[in-house]
Design a protein around this motif. Structure first.
Motif, PDB file in Angstrom:
ATOM      1  N   VAL A 142       0.889  -1.189   0.044  1.00 21.66           N
ATOM      2  CA  VAL A 142      -0.206   0.152  -0.142  1.00 21.66           C
ATOM      3  C   VAL A 142       0.891   1.217   0.035  1.00 21.66           C
ATOM      4  N   SER A 143       0.316   2.405  -0.618  1.00 19.86           N
ATOM      5  CA  SER A 143       1.227   3.551  -0.771  1.00 19.86           C
ATOM      6  C   SER A 143       1.085   4.504   0.501  1.00 19.86           C
ATOM      7  N   TRP A 144       0.149   4.161   1.429  1.00 20.59           N
ATOM      8  CA  TRP A 144       0.231   5.106   2.531  1.00 20.59           C
ATOM      9  C   TRP A 144       0.662   4.335   3.928  1.00 20.59           C
ATOM     10  N   GLY A 145       1.073   5.136   4.859  1.00 19.99           N
ATOM     11  CA  GLY A 145       1.575   4.485   5.845  1.00 19.99           C
ATOM     12  C   GLY A 145       1.244   4.978   7.257  1.00 19.99           C
TER      13      GLY A 145
END
Length: 71
Positions: free
Chosen positions: A68-71
């Protein structure tokens, strides 16, 4: 086959709507999801992630990690 099984399907159609390669279809007779084009599966996990009853199992040997590109 990347999608190992679909067990406990409630026929909501979410997996069909989220699959970008049209691998899963609803059976017109029993209104349950079926794997129709397994060779086209891109192993994106969208069907598994959005299934409200966790009915879809991805084969572990074919699975790739979900990134996923968010963290």
């Amino acid at each position: 086959m990347p999608i190992k099984s679909i067990d406990g399907c409630i026929g909501c159609g979410t997996c069909v709507a989220t699959c970008p390669t049209d691998v899963i279809r609803l059976n017109p007779k029993n209104k349950k999801a079926e794997i129709m084009y397994p060779a086209d599966c891109q192993i994106c996990h969208l069907c598994r992630m959005y299934c409200p009853v966790d009915a879809i199992t991805i084969s572990p040997e074919k699975s790739i990690p979900v990134i996923v590109s968010w963290g």
